[in-house]
Design a protein around this motif. Structure first.
Motif, PDB file in Angstrom:
ATOM      1  N   ARG A   1      -9.276   7.630   1.062  1.00  0.00           N
ATOM      2  CA  ARG A   1      -8.029   8.030   1.718  1.00  0.00           C
ATOM      3  C   ARG A   1      -6.868   8.056   0.725  1.00  0.00           C
ATOM      4  O   ARG A   1      -6.022   8.957   0.759  1.00  0.00           O
ATOM      5  CB  ARG A   1      -7.710   7.056   2.865  1.00  0.00           C
ATOM      6  CG  ARG A   1      -8.718   7.115   4.003  1.00  0.00           C
ATOM      7  CD  ARG A   1      -8.415   6.083   5.071  1.00  0.00           C
ATOM      8  NE  ARG A   1      -9.562   5.911   5.955  1.00  0.00           N
ATOM      9  CZ  ARG A   1      -9.536   6.064   7.282  1.00  0.00           C
ATOM     10  NH1 ARG A   1      -8.430   6.430   7.869  1.00  0.00           N
ATOM     11  NH2 ARG A   1     -10.625   5.880   7.995  1.00  0.00           N
TER      12      ARG A   1
ATOM     13  N   ASP B   1      -7.814  12.162   0.309  1.00  0.00           N
ATOM     14  CA  ASP B   1      -7.036  12.622   1.461  1.00  0.00           C
ATOM     15  C   ASP B   1      -5.581  12.887   1.086  1.00  0.00           C
ATOM     16  O   ASP B   1      -4.956  13.806   1.618  1.00  0.00           O
ATOM     17  CB  ASP B   1      -7.116  11.590   2.594  1.00  0.00           C
ATOM     18  CG  ASP B   1      -8.486  11.565   3.246  1.00  0.00           C
ATOM     19  OD1 ASP B   1      -9.185  12.589   3.181  1.00  0.00           O
ATOM     20  OD2 ASP B   1      -8.879  10.516   3.796  1.00  0.00           O
TER      21      ASP B   1
ATOM     22  N   GLN C   1     -14.923  14.966   6.272  1.00  0.00           N
ATOM     23  CA  GLN C   1     -15.666  13.742   6.591  1.00  0.00           C
ATOM     24  C   GLN C   1     -16.914  13.616   5.733  1.00  0.00           C
ATOM     25  O   GLN C   1     -17.290  12.509   5.326  1.00  0.00           O
ATOM     26  CB  GLN C   1     -16.049  13.747   8.082  1.00  0.00           C
ATOM     27  CG  GLN C   1     -16.574  12.409   8.579  1.00  0.00           C
ATOM     28  CD  GLN C   1     -15.565  11.294   8.427  1.00  0.00           C
ATOM     29  OE1 GLN C   1     -14.396  11.439   8.791  1.00  0.00           O
ATOM     30  NE2 GLN C   1     -15.989  10.178   7.858  1.00  0.00           N
TER      31      GLN C   1
ATOM     32  N   ARG D   1      -6.660  11.089   9.066  1.00  0.00           N
ATOM     33  CA  ARG D   1      -7.237   9.874   8.486  1.00  0.00           C
ATOM     34  C   ARG D   1      -6.144   9.004   7.849  1.00  0.00           C
ATOM     35  O   ARG D   1      -6.192   7.771   7.938  1.00  0.00           O
ATOM     36  CB  ARG D   1      -8.294  10.243   7.443  1.00  0.00           C
ATOM     37  CG  ARG D   1      -9.594  10.735   8.043  1.00  0.00           C
ATOM     38  CD  ARG D   1     -10.465  11.440   7.004  1.00  0.00           C
ATOM     39  NE  ARG D   1     -10.617  10.672   5.784  1.00  0.00           N
ATOM     40  CZ  ARG D   1     -11.493   9.673   5.612  1.00  0.00           C
ATOM     41  NH1 ARG D   1     -12.292   9.337   6.617  1.00  0.00           N
ATOM     42  NH2 ARG D   1     -11.595   9.034   4.470  1.00  0.00           N
TER      43      ARG D   1
ATOM     44  N   GLU E   1      -4.088   7.212  10.573  1.00  0.00           N
ATOM     45  CA  GLU E   1      -4.737   6.041  11.166  1.00  0.00           C
ATOM     46  C   GLU E   1      -4.255   4.759  10.502  1.00  0.00           C
ATOM     47  O   GLU E   1      -4.163   3.716  11.147  1.00  0.00           O
ATOM     48  CB  GLU E   1      -6.261   6.156  11.021  1.00  0.00           C
ATOM     49  CG  GLU E   1      -6.885   7.214  11.912  1.00  0.00           C
ATOM     50  CD  GLU E   1      -8.379   7.361  11.652  1.00  0.00           C
ATOM     51  OE1 GLU E   1      -8.924   6.583  10.836  1.00  0.00           O
ATOM     52  OE2 GLU E   1      -9.005   8.246  12.253  1.00  0.00           O
TER      53      GLU E   1
END
Length: 573
Positions: free
Chosen positions: A123, A127, A195, A313, A316
């Motif tokens: 992440r 990400d 993912q 993501r 979150e």
């Protein structure tokens, strides 16, 4: 699209660079369209002039100068746009990583206890990297495309209103429909692709970190098979994504061809009520050039699914509230660093089973207290509550007469030195790992403390510049432990928390370290957690914990005299 709002706010800081990048990209696009449009008209007009008497009066120089100017402008503008926009984007990503890490740190260990280290790393790196699509592939192409269509339509409208409105309308319809079409096509696969990348990184990192153990226990082939499965899934997703990209380019070429044919038919009888002349070539070449406006847009919205999944993501983590929050104001305390537990009850958030129950304990300033008990009795949890790793569900923990909830984080960290069971070593030099504890100390202080803990051999060439590797992979378990003790000695906190400080050390080194610690903590408040029952006769008090409750408290001799649970524990060990 709501997932992108927290990240768009970070763009405000770099609005000038991002705006300048879009302006340069727009000017480059205008130069590119102008070059092709003018070239088409110039070649046609020159050819027509050459067939008649106008060849002697036709101005060749001015159009030639504009062609050369557009060519130079396109080259310079494209270079400048790449430099400016990418520089601004990298700054945005750097700020985003800092912003994400600042949000992430207070969540450890509470809200993200169930996330794997590899997933957090993915992440933080992959990400966040995906967020560069927001500006480079979404915002910038759409804005530039919209303004480019308006300018091109206005330019043609000046020669022939019908031609300008017709080409502008066609391009606007494509601009509005193209993103929706390819976002719908690529949405599901884009999410799955993001993912799949995360799953592959997590599986691969698990295999790398645990390779030795996996090989010893015969589980390495199964993990390798899992990596191959994740890799195949990723390749499949990338193949689908590539097919969508090819489909987008093919459709765009088809639309370009049909639009070109239509516009050629539309202006076949002349432009602006005039007879057929070189202006027809200008319109046709302008139509050909106009599709440079749409080239980035289909691919951009095809990747929107991946970008939104990455944003989701990240959100979150960003939207989570930390279990523990600190005050911003400086801490007001008595200055006498005693520690007090008052009716403390605690269980971990993911479990309802109590870890500590009705803990009543007072450690006066300057006292040394050993906490003993079997594994899992709650000894280490006491240290986590003191360092405010967690907050108790009931009761209060205070230091120097002030509840921990009223402490400033910097003040709390400054007043205590901790040697935990797990010593974290950063992937850096020996000096950098010591600077964590005492950033203002000099190399002489670092060298001295390393000698005190028996790490003299680490000072061989290149000395403090030796690279320790990820997690201290170049160090043994005992060396990592002693490096943690060296940090505690450098930090000089008023409270010293020792959780099995000599675990993994041989007897001789253990005695050396304990002698060193006795000298160091002579005037400090000390909590010494151990299950080996060493040095306990030197402690001011001993606290025996079983199943999260204090069952005995007193000095070594008194507890032996009572012949209770502590006495029995001494007899068994």
């Amino acid at each position: 699209m709501r997932e992108l709002i927290p990240f768009l706010k970070l763009y405000k800081k770099h609005w000038f660079g991002l705006t300048l990048g879009m302006l340069l990209a727009f000017l480059t696009l205008c130069a590119s369209i102008g070059l092709l449009t003018l070239s088409g008209w110039f070649l046609s007009a020159a050819a027509v002039a050459g067939l008649g008497i106008a060849r002697q009066t036709f101005n060749y120089m001015l159009p030639s100068a504009f062609v050369r100017g557009f060519a130079i402008g396109r080259t310079a503008g494209r270079w400048g746009e790449r430099v400016v926009s990418h520089n601004a984007t990298f700054k945005v990503l750097a700020d985003l990583r800092i912003f994400f890490f600042e949000k992430l740190s207070p969540l450890i260990p509470g809200r993200i206890a169930n996330l794997r280290d590899a997933d957090l790393l993915n992440r933080l790196v992959a990400d966040v990297d995906a967020m560069d699509h927001v500006y480079l592939r979404l915002i910038s192409p759409v804005i530039i495309g919209t303004f480019g269509i308006l300018v091109l339509a206005a330019f043609l409208y000046w020669f022939d209103p019908a031609v300008g409105l017709m080409l502008g309308g066609i391009l606007l319809v494509l601009l509005l429909s193209w993103p929706v079409l390819f976002y719908k096509l690529g949405k599901r696969n884009g999410a799955a692709l993001t993912q799949s990348k995360a799953n592959l990184r997590v599986t691969l990192l698990d295999w790398i970190q645990g390779y030795s153990e996996l090989t010893i226990f015969g589980a390495e082939p199964a993990y390798r098979k899992a990596i191959l499965q994740e890799q195949q899934d990723l390749i499949t997703r990338q193949y689908i994504n590539t097919r969508y990209s090819g489909f987008a380019q093919a459709l765009l070429m088809l639309a370009s061809g049909w639009t070109l044919v239509f516009m050629l038919w539309f202006v076949g009888n002349g432009v602006g009520q005039a007879a057929p002349d070189p202006m027809i070539a200008m319109v046709v070449f302008a139509t050909m050039a106009s599709f440079e406006l749409l080239m980035p847009i289909a691919g951009a919205f095809q990747h929107l699914g991946q970008t939104l999944t990455s944003a989701r993501r990240l959100n979150e983590v960003l939207s989570s509230e930390p279990e523990v929050t600190f005050r911003a104001e400086p801490t007001q305390h008595s200055g006498a660093f005693d520690i007090r537990f008052e009716n403390v009850h605690f269980h971990y958030p993911e479990h309802q089973q109590s870890v500590l129950s009705d803990i009543q304990l007072h450690i006066p300033a300057g006292h040394k207290v050993a906490i003993v008990g079997q594994t899992g009795s709650g000894k280490s949890t006491l240290l986590q509550l003191i360092s405010r790793y967690w907050d108790p569900q009931q009761g209060n923990v205070s230091i120097a007469g002030t509840d921990l909830k009223n402490w400033n984080e910097h003040d709390l960290r400054s007043c205590m030195s901790i040697v935990s069971q797990r010593v974290d070593i950063l992937n850096g030099t020996l000096r950098e790992n010591l600077q964590i504890a005492a950033p203002d100390a000099d190399d002489t202080a670092y060298t001295k403390v390393l000698s005190q803990v028996g790490l003299d051999k680490l000072l061989d060439e290149p000395g403090l510049d030796v690279w320790l590797g990820d997690g201290g992979r170049h160090l043994s378990g005992g060396e990592r432990r002693r490096l943690g003790i060296a940090r505690a000695l450098l930090h000089q906190g008023e409270i010293l928390l020792l959780d099995e400080p000599t675990e993994g050390l041989d007897k001789q080194t253990e005695q050396q370290i304990m002698t060193l610690l006795r000298t160091h903590y002579a005037d400090k408040t000390v909590i010494f957690i151990t299950h080996r029952l060493i040095e306990l006769e030197r402690m001011d008090a001993i606290c025996l914990i079983e199943q999260g409750q204090i069952v005995e408290y007193g000095n070594h001799q008194d507890l032996i005299t009572r012949q209770g649970r502590y006495y029995a524990l001494n007899q068994t060990l």
